[in-house]
Write a protein that holds these residues in place. Structure first.
Motif, PDB file in Angstrom:
ATOM      1  N   UNK A  57       0.807  -1.215   0.000  1.00 35.61           N
ATOM      2  CA  UNK A  57       0.000   0.000   0.000  1.00 35.61           C
ATOM      3  C   UNK A  57       0.846   1.273   0.000  1.00 35.61           C
ATOM      4  N   UNK A  58       2.063   1.211   0.501  1.00 37.72           N
ATOM      5  CA  UNK A  58       2.909   2.396   0.606  1.00 37.72           C
ATOM      6  C   UNK A  58       3.853   2.566  -0.582  1.00 37.72           C
ATOM      7  N   UNK A  59       3.657   1.767  -1.634  1.00 38.42           N
ATOM      8  CA  UNK A  59       4.588   1.817  -2.760  1.00 38.42           C
ATOM      9  C   UNK A  59       4.603   3.190  -3.426  1.00 38.42           C
ATOM     10  N   UNK A  60       3.424   3.757  -3.681  1.00 35.94           N
ATOM     11  CA  UNK A  60       3.382   5.044  -4.387  1.00 35.94           C
ATOM     12  C   UNK A  60       4.081   6.164  -3.618  1.00 35.94           C
ATOM     13  N   UNK A  61       3.750   6.411  -2.334  1.00 33.04           N
ATOM     14  CA  UNK A  61       4.446   7.485  -1.631  1.00 33.04           C
ATOM     15  C   UNK A  61       5.939   7.225  -1.452  1.00 33.04           C
ATOM     16  N   UNK A  62       6.330   5.975  -1.226  1.00 32.09           N
ATOM     17  CA  UNK A  62       7.748   5.670  -1.029  1.00 32.09           C
ATOM     18  C   UNK A  62       8.531   5.888  -2.325  1.00 32.09           C
ATOM     19  N   UNK A  63       8.008   5.377  -3.432  1.00 28.43           N
ATOM     20  CA  UNK A  63       8.699   5.565  -4.707  1.00 28.43           C
ATOM     21  C   UNK A  63       8.695   7.036  -5.121  1.00 28.43           C
ATOM     22  N   UNK A  64       7.602   7.727  -4.824  1.00 25.07           N
ATOM     23  CA  UNK A  64       7.546   9.148  -5.133  1.00 25.07           C
ATOM     24  C   UNK A  64       8.605   9.935  -4.388  1.00 25.07           C
ATOM     25  N   UNK A  65       8.784   9.634  -3.118  1.00 21.70           N
ATOM     26  CA  UNK A  65       9.822  10.321  -2.331  1.00 21.70           C
ATOM     27  C   UNK A  65      11.218   9.949  -2.813  1.00 21.70           C
ATOM     28  N   UNK A  66      11.397   8.687  -3.214  1.00 21.17           N
ATOM     29  CA  UNK A  66      12.694   8.261  -3.741  1.00 21.17           C
ATOM     30  C   UNK A  66      13.058   9.067  -4.989  1.00 21.17           C
ATOM     31  N   UNK A  67      12.094   9.242  -5.885  1.00 23.18           N
ATOM     32  CA  UNK A  67      12.362   9.988  -7.108  1.00 23.18           C
ATOM     33  C   UNK A  67      12.668  11.444  -6.788  1.00 23.18           C
ATOM     34  N   UNK A  68      11.831  12.077  -5.959  1.00 19.61           N
ATOM     35  CA  UNK A  68      11.956  13.511  -5.700  1.00 19.61           C
ATOM     36  C   UNK A  68      13.201  13.841  -4.896  1.00 19.61           C
ATOM     37  N   UNK A  69      13.539  13.027  -3.909  1.00 18.59           N
ATOM     38  CA  UNK A  69      14.627  13.353  -2.985  1.00 18.59           C
ATOM     39  C   UNK A  69      15.964  12.717  -3.351  1.00 18.59           C
ATOM     40  N   UNK A  70      15.960  11.666  -4.158  1.00 25.07           N
ATOM     41  CA  UNK A  70      17.205  10.934  -4.421  1.00 25.07           C
ATOM     42  C   UNK A  70      17.530  10.860  -5.917  1.00 25.07           C
ATOM     43  N   UNK A  71      16.693  10.173  -6.690  1.00 23.29           N
ATOM     44  CA  UNK A  71      17.035   9.901  -8.087  1.00 23.29           C
ATOM     45  C   UNK A  71      17.005  11.157  -8.952  1.00 23.29           C
ATOM     46  N   UNK A  72      15.956  11.952  -8.832  1.00 24.18           N
ATOM     47  CA  UNK A  72      15.867  13.160  -9.656  1.00 24.18           C
ATOM     48  C   UNK A  72      16.993  14.150  -9.366  1.00 24.18           C
ATOM     49  N   UNK A  73      17.320  14.435  -8.103  1.00 26.82           N
ATOM     50  CA  UNK A  73      18.465  15.324  -7.854  1.00 26.82           C
ATOM     51  C   UNK A  73      19.764  14.803  -8.463  1.00 26.82           C
ATOM     52  N   UNK A  74      19.991  13.503  -8.400  1.00 26.06           N
ATOM     53  CA  UNK A  74      21.207  12.942  -9.003  1.00 26.06           C
ATOM     54  C   UNK A  74      21.220  13.160 -10.509  1.00 26.06           C
ATOM     55  N   UNK A  75      20.075  12.936 -11.155  1.00 20.99           N
ATOM     56  CA  UNK A  75      19.994  13.130 -12.603  1.00 20.99           C
ATOM     57  C   UNK A  75      20.207  14.589 -12.978  1.00 20.99           C
ATOM     58  N   UNK A  76      19.605  15.500 -12.223  1.00 20.55           N
ATOM     59  CA  UNK A  76      19.721  16.922 -12.520  1.00 20.55           C
ATOM     60  C   UNK A  76      21.154  17.415 -12.306  1.00 20.55           C
ATOM     61  N   UNK A  77      21.787  16.958 -11.238  1.00 21.90           N
ATOM     62  CA  UNK A  77      23.164  17.372 -10.972  1.00 21.90           C
ATOM     63  C   UNK A  77      24.081  16.936 -12.110  1.00 21.90           C
ATOM     64  N   UNK A  78      23.945  15.691 -12.541  1.00 21.77           N
ATOM     65  CA  UNK A  78      24.787  15.188 -13.627  1.00 21.77           C
ATOM     66  C   UNK A  78      24.578  15.991 -14.901  1.00 21.77           C
ATOM     67  N   UNK A  79      23.319  16.268 -15.211  1.00 23.30           N
ATOM     68  CA  UNK A  79      23.003  16.967 -16.448  1.00 23.30           C
ATOM     69  C   UNK A  79      23.480  18.421 -16.419  1.00 23.30           C
ATOM     70  N   UNK A  80      23.193  19.126 -15.328  1.00 19.95           N
ATOM     71  CA  UNK A  80      23.521  20.549 -15.261  1.00 19.95           C
ATOM     72  C   UNK A  80      25.026  20.764 -15.131  1.00 19.95           C
ATOM     73  N   UNK A  81      25.709  19.914 -14.365  1.00 23.23           N
ATOM     74  CA  UNK A  81      27.145  20.102 -14.157  1.00 23.23           C
ATOM     75  C   UNK A  81      27.938  19.955 -15.444  1.00 23.23           C
ATOM     76  N   UNK A  82      27.391  19.232 -16.413  1.00 17.27           N
ATOM     77  CA  UNK A  82      28.099  19.061 -17.677  1.00 17.27           C
ATOM     78  C   UNK A  82      27.554  19.926 -18.785  1.00 17.27           C
ATOM     79  N   UNK A  83      26.756  20.941 -18.451  1.00 14.51           N
ATOM     80  CA  UNK A  83      26.089  21.766 -19.461  1.00 14.51           C
ATOM     81  C   UNK A  83      26.746  23.130 -19.596  1.00 14.51           C
ATOM     82  N   UNK A  84      26.269  23.860 -20.571  1.00  9.27           N
ATOM     83  CA  UNK A  84      26.695  25.231 -20.795  1.00  9.27           C
ATOM     84  C   UNK A  84      25.449  26.116 -20.848  1.00  9.27           C
ATOM     85  N   UNK A  85      25.058  26.725 -19.759  1.00  8.60           N
ATOM     86  CA  UNK A  85      23.845  27.545 -19.718  1.00  8.60           C
ATOM     87  C   UNK A  85      23.847  28.696 -20.715  1.00  8.60           C
TER      88      UNK A  85
END
Length: 326
Positions: free
Chosen positions: A32-60
């Motif tokens: 029953x807790x799969x949706x909130x747990x996975x949602x928090x994992x994406x927002x607090x862990x996976x998405x920040x990692x993806x954004x950091x990798x992408x932005x750190x190698x970019x040219x704004x």
């Protein structure tokens, strides 16, 4: 035919992963807790990692491209219209209206935009600029509205303090800012660090789509989160979803075309790139942000699904009408 194949190739992972999430939710496989747990994992862990990798190698500096002006104009217009419609016509408070604006103007540039751009345009360079624009400019505005709109009580000083400290408290903004700092300083991080961020960030999109599928089972978060600030827990109406989808799939690409073509008179291939990116459906980030801030997720969730269906037609039309043969 090639354009249609590209669209099907881009849409397939969205439907498959969302369907897997829906099947897992219906079967109770993940609990029953799969949706909130996975949602928090994406927002607090996976998405920040993806954004950091992408932005750190970019040219704004790429934002200075005239085509980005056209895309930004269309995004700003429909986001403001979506926000205003939520406030005026559907009785949404500030935070939920911010979700309305995001559902109307935040495009699925990563997992759908990249394959479509590669197959239709020949490269994904403009999509990369769109991703950075949304990460560095659009997301902070939306998250600021969400944060201030879900604040309960407190003085003006408390509100100012929350706004100033939000980058520290919000992992999405913090990861983006750290990425900008690394990029601006010209640092090269250890391979082990970048590889770990790559692996972790790669989980963001598929996990977000599975989470979206879980929400389609009609759980509490889909019907209206019990902790929503307005306390209504209401179901999002079809008219409200229809307005958001119309703004996203019709008004945004039309506005971008008018700015890129008649106004700026950009070359044909740039006009096509702007219109295609503007016609992409609502990103699942809108649903994740609404869920994370305890808001009614119905509008964001239904807008993602409906705009993804409608955009198959609008993207095909844009590729046909503005493609090289025309």
């Amino acid at each position: 035919m090639a354009a249609m194949h590209a669209l099907l190739s881009g849409f397939a992972p969205i439907w498959i992963l969302t369907g897997i999430g829906y099947a897992a939710g219906r079967s109770g496989l993940l609990g029953e807790q799969a949706e909130p747990v996975l949602g928090r994992f994406v927002f607090h862990v996976a998405m920040p990692a993806a954004l950091f990798t992408m932005v750190s190698g970019s040219r704004p500096a790429a934002f200075a491209h005239p085509a980005m002006v056209a895309f930004a104009a269309g995004t700003a217009l429909v986001s403001v219209l979506g926000y205003a419609a939520g406030r005026r016509f559907f009785g949404r408070k500030r935070a939920e209206a911010a979700v309305s604006g995001m559902a109307s103007g935040y495009v699925n540039s990563a997992n759908l935009g990249i394959p479509v751009a590669v197959h239709v345009l020949g490269d994904a360079s403009f999509v990369a600029q769109v991703i950075l624009f949304q990460v560095l400019l659009v997301s902070p505005v939306v998250l600021t509205l969400l944060d201030s709109g879900t604040q309960r009580g407190g003085s003006a000083a408390d509100g100012l303090r929350r706004m100033l400290t939000m980058p520290v408290r919000n992992p999405v903004i913090m990861a983006s800012l750290l990425g900008v700092a690394v990029s601006a300083a010209g640092w090269r991080l250890p391979t082990a660090v970048t590889h770990a961020c790559d692996v972790l960030g790669a989980a963001a999109v598929p996990t977000a789509l599975v989470t979206l599928g879980l929400s389609l089972c009609g759980g509490p978060a889909g019907r209206g989160h019990p902790s929503a600030p307005d306390g209504t827990g209401r179901v999002t109406g079809r008219t409200e979803v229809g307005v958001a989808v119309a703004l996203k799939t019709l008004v945004q690409p039309l506005a971008a075309f008018l700015v890129a073509g008649p106004l700026l008179r950009l070359p044909g291939h740039q006009v096509l790139a702007v219109v295609l990116c503007s016609a992409l459906p609502t990103a699942q980030n809108a649903y994740l942000y609404a869920r994370e801030y305890g808001l009614d997720t119905g509008l964001a969730r239904n807008s993602v699904v409906a705009s993804t269906v409608v955009s198959m037609g609008t993207l095909s039309f844009a590729a046909w009408a503005l493609g090289p043969s025309h």
